[in-house]
Scaffold this motif. Structure first.
Motif, PDB file in Angstrom:
ATOM      1  N   LYS A 260       0.835  -1.206   0.000  1.00  0.00           N
ATOM      2  CA  LYS A 260       0.000   0.000   0.000  1.00  0.00           C
ATOM      3  C   LYS A 260       0.866   1.250   0.000  1.00  0.00           C
ATOM      4  O   LYS A 260       0.612   2.203  -0.754  1.00  0.00           O
ATOM      5  CB  LYS A 260      -0.924  -0.037   1.200  1.00  0.00           C
ATOM      6  N   TYR A 261       1.905   1.304   0.813  1.00  0.00           N
ATOM      7  CA  TYR A 261       2.780   2.485   0.892  1.00  0.00           C
ATOM      8  C   TYR A 261       3.532   2.684  -0.417  1.00  0.00           C
ATOM      9  O   TYR A 261       3.719   3.808  -0.888  1.00  0.00           O
ATOM     10  CB  TYR A 261       3.755   2.323   2.062  1.00  0.00           C
ATOM     11  N   ARG A 262       4.006   1.605  -1.047  1.00  0.00           N
ATOM     12  CA  ARG A 262       4.745   1.702  -2.290  1.00  0.00           C
ATOM     13  C   ARG A 262       3.847   2.285  -3.401  1.00  0.00           C
ATOM     14  O   ARG A 262       4.276   3.114  -4.204  1.00  0.00           O
ATOM     15  CB  ARG A 262       5.261   0.324  -2.708  1.00  0.00           C
ATOM     16  N   ALA A 263       2.562   1.828  -3.444  1.00  0.00           N
ATOM     17  CA  ALA A 263       1.638   2.326  -4.478  1.00  0.00           C
ATOM     18  C   ALA A 263       1.283   3.798  -4.254  1.00  0.00           C
ATOM     19  O   ALA A 263       1.168   4.579  -5.199  1.00  0.00           O
ATOM     20  CB  ALA A 263       0.378   1.462  -4.492  1.00  0.00           C
ATOM     21  N   GLU A 264       1.076   4.187  -2.999  1.00  0.00           N
ATOM     22  CA  GLU A 264       0.690   5.570  -2.711  1.00  0.00           C
ATOM     23  C   GLU A 264       1.799   6.555  -3.046  1.00  0.00           C
ATOM     24  O   GLU A 264       1.529   7.685  -3.465  1.00  0.00           O
ATOM     25  CB  GLU A 264       0.298   5.701  -1.240  1.00  0.00           C
ATOM     26  N   HIS A 265       3.077   6.197  -2.895  1.00  0.00           N
ATOM     27  CA  HIS A 265       4.182   7.131  -3.094  1.00  0.00           C
ATOM     28  C   HIS A 265       4.899   6.899  -4.424  1.00  0.00           C
ATOM     29  O   HIS A 265       5.918   7.558  -4.690  1.00  0.00           O
ATOM     30  CB  HIS A 265       5.189   7.026  -1.949  1.00  0.00           C
ATOM     31  N   GLY A 266       4.406   6.008  -5.273  1.00  0.00           N
ATOM     32  CA  GLY A 266       4.989   5.798  -6.597  1.00  0.00           C
ATOM     33  C   GLY A 266       6.437   5.352  -6.556  1.00  0.00           C
ATOM     34  O   GLY A 266       7.249   5.808  -7.373  1.00  0.00           O
ATOM     35  N   LEU A 267       6.809   4.506  -5.634  1.00  0.00           N
ATOM     36  CA  LEU A 267       8.193   4.031  -5.497  1.00  0.00           C
ATOM     37  C   LEU A 267       8.368   2.784  -6.347  1.00  0.00           C
ATOM     38  O   LEU A 267       7.882   1.700  -6.005  1.00  0.00           O
ATOM     39  CB  LEU A 267       8.519   3.736  -4.031  1.00  0.00           C
ATOM     40  N   ILE A 268       9.005   3.012  -7.568  1.00  0.00           N
ATOM     41  CA  ILE A 268       9.210   1.890  -8.481  1.00  0.00           C
ATOM     42  C   ILE A 268      10.461   1.132  -8.032  1.00  0.00           C
ATOM     43  O   ILE A 268      11.519   1.725  -7.782  1.00  0.00           O
ATOM     44  CB  ILE A 268       9.362   2.391  -9.925  1.00  0.00           C
ATOM     45  N   LYS A 269      10.404  -0.115  -8.034  1.00  0.00           N
ATOM     46  CA  LYS A 269      11.486  -0.959  -7.543  1.00  0.00           C
ATOM     47  C   LYS A 269      12.238  -1.580  -8.699  1.00  0.00           C
ATOM     48  O   LYS A 269      11.640  -2.139  -9.619  1.00  0.00           O
ATOM     49  CB  LYS A 269      10.930  -2.065  -6.641  1.00  0.00           C
ATOM     50  N   GLY A 270      13.564  -1.390  -8.749  1.00  0.00           N
ATOM     51  CA  GLY A 270      14.390  -2.007  -9.766  1.00  0.00           C
ATOM     52  C   GLY A 270      14.713  -3.446  -9.407  1.00  0.00           C
ATOM     53  O   GLY A 270      14.047  -4.092  -8.602  1.00  0.00           O
ATOM     54  N   ALA A 404      14.725  13.738  -2.725  1.00  0.00           N
ATOM     55  CA  ALA A 404      13.285  13.959  -2.548  1.00  0.00           C
ATOM     56  C   ALA A 404      12.574  12.673  -2.136  1.00  0.00           C
ATOM     57  O   ALA A 404      11.552  12.694  -1.444  1.00  0.00           O
ATOM     58  CB  ALA A 404      12.687  14.504  -3.857  1.00  0.00           C
ATOM     59  N   ALA A 405      13.111  11.522  -2.588  1.00  0.00           N
ATOM     60  CA  ALA A 405      12.441  10.243  -2.298  1.00  0.00           C
ATOM     61  C   ALA A 405      13.079   9.499  -1.132  1.00  0.00           C
ATOM     62  O   ALA A 405      12.655   8.386  -0.805  1.00  0.00           O
ATOM     63  CB  ALA A 405      12.463   9.358  -3.550  1.00  0.00           C
ATOM     64  N   ASP A 406      14.113  10.084  -0.462  1.00  0.00           N
ATOM     65  CA  ASP A 406      14.803   9.370   0.629  1.00  0.00           C
ATOM     66  C   ASP A 406      13.890   9.099   1.806  1.00  0.00           C
ATOM     67  O   ASP A 406      13.884   8.002   2.382  1.00  0.00           O
ATOM     68  CB  ASP A 406      16.016  10.182   1.095  1.00  0.00           C
ATOM     69  N   SER A 407      13.127  10.106   2.192  1.00  0.00           N
ATOM     70  CA  SER A 407      12.252   9.913   3.352  1.00  0.00           C
ATOM     71  C   SER A 407      11.212   8.836   3.077  1.00  0.00           C
ATOM     72  O   SER A 407      10.921   7.989   3.928  1.00  0.00           O
ATOM     73  CB  SER A 407      11.580  11.238   3.720  1.00  0.00           C
ATOM     74  N   ASP A 408      10.667   8.831   1.829  1.00  0.00           N
ATOM     75  CA  ASP A 408       9.681   7.805   1.486  1.00  0.00           C
ATOM     76  C   ASP A 408      10.318   6.420   1.453  1.00  0.00           C
ATOM     77  O   ASP A 408       9.745   5.425   1.934  1.00  0.00           O
ATOM     78  CB  ASP A 408       9.060   8.125   0.120  1.00  0.00           C
ATOM     79  N   MET A 409      11.549   6.343   0.905  1.00  0.00           N
ATOM     80  CA  MET A 409      12.228   5.047   0.841  1.00  0.00           C
ATOM     81  C   MET A 409      12.608   4.534   2.227  1.00  0.00           C
ATOM     82  O   MET A 409      12.562   3.328   2.492  1.00  0.00           O
ATOM     83  CB  MET A 409      13.489   5.174  -0.015  1.00  0.00           C
ATOM     84  N   ALA A 410      12.987   5.468   3.116  1.00  0.00           N
ATOM     85  CA  ALA A 410      13.330   5.045   4.473  1.00  0.00           C
ATOM     86  C   ALA A 410      12.137   4.419   5.174  1.00  0.00           C
ATOM     87  O   ALA A 410      12.243   3.375   5.830  1.00  0.00           O
ATOM     88  CB  ALA A 410      13.867   6.237   5.269  1.00  0.00           C
ATOM     89  N   GLN A 411      10.991   5.063   5.023  1.00  0.00           N
ATOM     90  CA  GLN A 411       9.786   4.511   5.626  1.00  0.00           C
ATOM     91  C   GLN A 411       9.429   3.177   4.984  1.00  0.00           C
ATOM     92  O   GLN A 411       8.997   2.230   5.653  1.00  0.00           O
ATOM     93  CB  GLN A 411       8.633   5.514   5.464  1.00  0.00           C
ATOM     94  N   LEU A 412       9.613   3.091   3.642  1.00  0.00           N
ATOM     95  CA  LEU A 412       9.306   1.848   2.950  1.00  0.00           C
ATOM     96  C   LEU A 412      10.227   0.718   3.421  1.00  0.00           C
ATOM     97  O   LEU A 412       9.786  -0.421   3.635  1.00  0.00           O
ATOM     98  CB  LEU A 412       9.443   2.057   1.437  1.00  0.00           C
ATOM     99  N   ARG A 413      11.518   1.018   3.580  1.00  0.00           N
ATOM    100  CA  ARG A 413      12.448  -0.013   4.047  1.00  0.00           C
ATOM    101  C   ARG A 413      12.103  -0.482   5.450  1.00  0.00           C
ATOM    102  O   ARG A 413      12.238  -1.663   5.783  1.00  0.00           O
ATOM    103  CB  ARG A 413      13.884   0.519   4.005  1.00  0.00           C
ATOM    104  N   ALA A 414      11.670   0.435   6.313  1.00  0.00           N
ATOM    105  CA  ALA A 414      11.271   0.037   7.664  1.00  0.00           C
ATOM    106  C   ALA A 414      10.086  -0.920   7.608  1.00  0.00           C
ATOM    107  O   ALA A 414      10.042  -1.931   8.330  1.00  0.00           O
ATOM    108  CB  ALA A 414      10.936   1.267   8.486  1.00  0.00           C
ATOM    109  N   LEU A 415       9.110  -0.582   6.737  1.00  0.00           N
ATOM    110  CA  LEU A 415       7.952  -1.471   6.604  1.00  0.00           C
ATOM    111  C   LEU A 415       8.355  -2.828   6.025  1.00  0.00           C
ATOM    112  O   LEU A 415       7.841  -3.879   6.444  1.00  0.00           O
ATOM    113  CB  LEU A 415       6.899  -0.803   5.706  1.00  0.00           C
ATOM    114  N   GLU A 416       9.296  -2.824   5.065  1.00  0.00           N
ATOM    115  CA  GLU A 416       9.750  -4.084   4.478  1.00  0.00           C
ATOM    116  C   GLU A 416      10.488  -4.943   5.504  1.00  0.00           C
ATOM    117  O   GLU A 416      10.316  -6.168   5.538  1.00  0.00           O
ATOM    118  CB  GLU A 416      10.649  -3.790   3.285  1.00  0.00           C
TER     119      GLU A 416
END
Length: 752
Positions: A260-270, A404-416
């Motif tokens: 859900k968090y990845r979809a809301e913030h548009g974080l595409i994963k390589g 710009a995307a560091d804060s979103d990625m940090a939160q995403l990594r914590a959730l992961e």
């Protein structure tokens, strides 16, 4: 020269000879004491052998009647990997082998109350008198019980009311506890070295009982270990079942939150991370490579400026360095040839001119090639710097986009991470739930019996192979110690060394005891007397002494016999000898010389003045070959007569008339006669009976004579047992050895 007496001890030995404070003296003392002890044991070997045999027989009988004990041993092994209740794929603490503390815990469990109680109940050991102390009355308890019963019967016959016996019989609990204490005392449990094996040993008076008890103990120990493991497995399975549902729900919630968090913030994963992060990683790698190339080119330029030619070839894409190396090699060859030509022919010739021209051409080519190489290096440095600048700008742009995307990625990594943790825990719990479910279906532990105990054949106590040699050694030691003690407590002086150490006097010799009819001992005695006489009459000044006082410490030390023997030995040497009996208390010399009695004047008459002529009192003894001045018994007048000036004048008169005057004095400790006699005698000889006279008495006698200012020539040991003294092993005891006795006793051919 006068000698002051040294302090006497209860036992004179070589330990008083060496000066204190030196290691050498102590070592000599120890060796001397040891050698003396060996000589004593060898001399009294019959006593040592007798006592040893008696003690060894008593020891053997005692050991034979000791109650026998048997030891049975069983072994168990503890597996190095203990069963784990919960096992994670990545445990926080890695598995460790069994430690010393774990083995100690297992040892305590084997001897615990639970295991021993099961063993006692299984084998009904409370009914065995060997382990139940309440079934063992004992000799003392039985005797006291009989005395009490007899007293009860007597008192009851008198009609005296007796108090009721309120002593209750022992309870089953106390019987059980006492039996457990007995079993625990006879049980020995210990690990075998650093291994995982535990040795269990039990001691009993019956070999079959010993093996049964130890096998029952290890059997119940393994059962207790299995029950402990099964109980732990069941408890773990129940706990895991309760936690499994909660972990399943939590894992699903955490995974849904990540998506859900990845979809809301548009974080595409390589492939391995986000697209921007992958680009940043790639550009950073290229920038690092460009900086490295730029640094290498700058180093080459610096070397070129310093030495004129860069030493770093940097791949040499054009082959300039190889060409330059060949030109330098040609220059060296031409220079060498030119030097050789000028050395031979000088500088003004065609060959030298040709060499100089070739050398100039090569050097010009080298300079041209170096200029071209310098320009190439500077061009490559400019390209490297431009590449580095372009990559740095690209990396800065990517980093600005990534921030710009560091804060979103940090939160995403914590959730992961949270989702992965929940998933791992759920998977581990599911796996362990299945395992514990299967483990609960069968009973297993980490302990197994390695070897059971067999009924022992030979007793462990007493061990005859150990006790008998120990008994023989102890018996011999006790016998030797007893012999040494008996030897030490025997009174008297044992050797001339002891005499010199105890009195400070010189030892003049030893006189053996001569039984009747022993001719060779008589010959040894006469030769010893001659030696004593020679040492006694050794001149201390201009002339030899002319008066000799012979005295002893106590009566019965051979004083009179020695005086007669000294007189006869002196007469055999051609001296005119007078033997004076100055013992008015015993009159021993007079009785020996004249058994029928004396009717003419004697020494007492000369001292009292009733006789003025010495010729009337002196009697020639035909058998001895000496003159004798007898005396009559006047014990009450002895001190007065010898203390007067008449004795001094008479002695001066006698020494002027004879070559040697030998005076037979009373013992030193009998009255004070010898004290007065020693004052006027030129030399005094003190006799001490071998192994008879106490050392303190000898010391006191010496002090008395020294107080009289007597000139002590030395001391003589008398009545020495030749056979016993010959076994002492001392230096002077060799004179009484069997070889010397055989020498005196052998037959000699007669001379015709």
């Amino acid at each position: 020269m006068r000698h002051l007496p040294a302090p006497l001890h209860d036992d004179w030995s070589v330990s008083h000879v060496a000066p204190q404070g030196t290691a050498t003296a102590r070592a000599g003392i120890e060796r001397a004491l040891f050698a003396n002890a060996l000589r004593t044991i060898r001399r009294r070997w019959r006593l040592v052998a007798l006592v040893s045999v008696i003690l060894a027989a008593a020891w053997t009988a005692t050991v034979a009647f000791l109650p026998k004990k048997y030891q049975a041993t069983a072994t168990v092994i503890v597996d190095s990997r203990q069963p784990e209740t919960i096992r994670f794929e990545r445990p926080l603490v890695p598995e460790q082998p069994i430690e010393i503390g774990t083995m100690a815990s297992e040892v305590e469990i084997i001897g615990s109350r639970v295991v021993l109680l099961r063993t006692v109940q299984d084998l009904n050991l409370t009914a065995n008198p060997e382990f139940n102390p309440h079934l063992q009355p004992g000799a003392l308890k039985s005797m006291l019980s009989e005395v009490v019963d007899w007293s009860v019967r007597v008192v009851s016959g008198w009609g005296i009311p007796l108090p009721k016996d309120d002593v209750a019989p022992p309870s089953e609990a106390s019987i059980l506890e006492d039996t457990l204490d007995t079993i625990r005392d006879r049980l020995a449990v210990a690990p075998v070295g650093l291994s995982h094996v535990i040795r269990v040993t039990f001691t009993s008076q019956n070999p079959e009982t010993a093996s049964k008890v130890v096998n029952a103990i290890v059997h119940h120990y393994t059962l207790e270990n299995v029950e402990r493991s099964s109980r732990r497995t069941r408890e773990a399975h129940e706990w895991i079942s309760q936690r499994l549902t909660e972990l399943r729900e939590r894992s699903a919630r955490s995974a849904a939150a990540v998506e859900k968090y990845r979809a809301e913030h548009g974080l595409i994963k390589g492939r391995d991370a986000s697209i921007v992060q992958e680009q940043i990683s790639q550009v950073s790698t290229e920038l690092l490579r460009a900086r490295t190339q730029r640094a290498e080119m700058e180093a080459a330029v610096e070397q070129m400026r310093a030495s004129g030619l860069p030493e770093l070839q940097l791949g040499d894409p054009t082959g300039a360095y190889q060409l330059l190396a060949r030109l330098r090699e040609q220059s060296s060859v031409i220079s060498a040839r030119y030097a050789e030509i000028t050395r031979r022919y000088g500088t003004e010739n065609a060959a030298a001119d040709q060499a100089r021209a070739q050398l100039a051409d090569v050097n010009a080519s080298i300079a041209k090639e170096r200029d071209r190489l310098r320009q190439t290096t500077l061009s490559r440095l400019a390209v490297a710097r431009a590449t580095e600048t372009t990559l740095s700008r690209t990396l800065a742009d990517l980093k600005s986009r990534s921030e710009a995307a560091d804060s979103d990625m940090a939160q995403l990594r914590a959730l992961e991470r949270e989702a992965a943790t929940d998933q791992d825990m759920y998977a581990n719990f599911m796996t362990r739930w299945r395992e514990t479910g299967e483990e609960a279906k069968f009973r297993a532990g980490n302990v197994r019996i390695l070897s059971e105990a067999a009924a022992p054949i030979t007793p462990s106590f007493p061990k005859m192979s150990l006790f008998l040699p120990i008994g023989f050694v102890l018996s011999f030691g006790a016998a030797s110690f007893t012999t040494l003690v008996l030897e030490r407590i025997r009174p008297g002086v044992r050797s001339p060394d002891d005499l010199e150490q105890g009195t400070g006097l010189q030892s003049l010799g030893l006189l053996p005891y001569v039984p009747k009819g022993n001719k060779f001992l008589r010959q040894m005695f006469e030769e010893s007397v001659s030696l004593v006489l020679a040492r006694t009459l050794l001149p201390t000044g201009a002339t030899k002494p002319r008066s000799l006082l012979v005295t002893s410490t106590l009566p019965g030390e051979g004083k009179t016999t020695t005086a007669v023997a000294l007189a006869r030995a002196a007469a055999e040497q051609g001296m005119r000898v007078l033997l004076v009996d100055a013992d008015m208390r015993s009159q021993a010399l007079t009785s020996m010389a004249f058994p029928e009695g004396v009717s003419h004047p004697n020494l007492a008459d000369l001292l009292q003045g009733s006789c003025t002529s010495t010729n009337e009192a002196i009697v020639w003894h035909e058998r001895w070959g000496v003159s004798v001045l007898p005396v009559e018994q006047l014990p009450n007048a002895a001190m007065r007569l010898f203390g007067s000036g008449a004795w001094e004048g008479l002695l001066n008169q006698l020494t002027a008339q004879f070559d040697l005057v030998i005076i037979d004095s009373p013992p030193v400790l009998v009255g004070g006669d010898s004290w007065h006699l020693a004052r006027f005698a030129e030399i005094t000889v003190l006799l001490t009976r071998w192994r008879s006279t106490a050392p303190d008495a000898v010391a006191y006698a010496v002090s008395q004579l020294q107080s009289a200012r007597a000139t002590l020539a030395g001391a003589v040991l008398t009545m020495v047992s030749a056979a016993e003294y010959g076994s002492y092993g001392l230096g002077d005891s060799l004179a009484y050895s069997h070889e010397l006795m055989h020498y005196y006793n052998r037959r000699r051919p007669r001379l015709h």
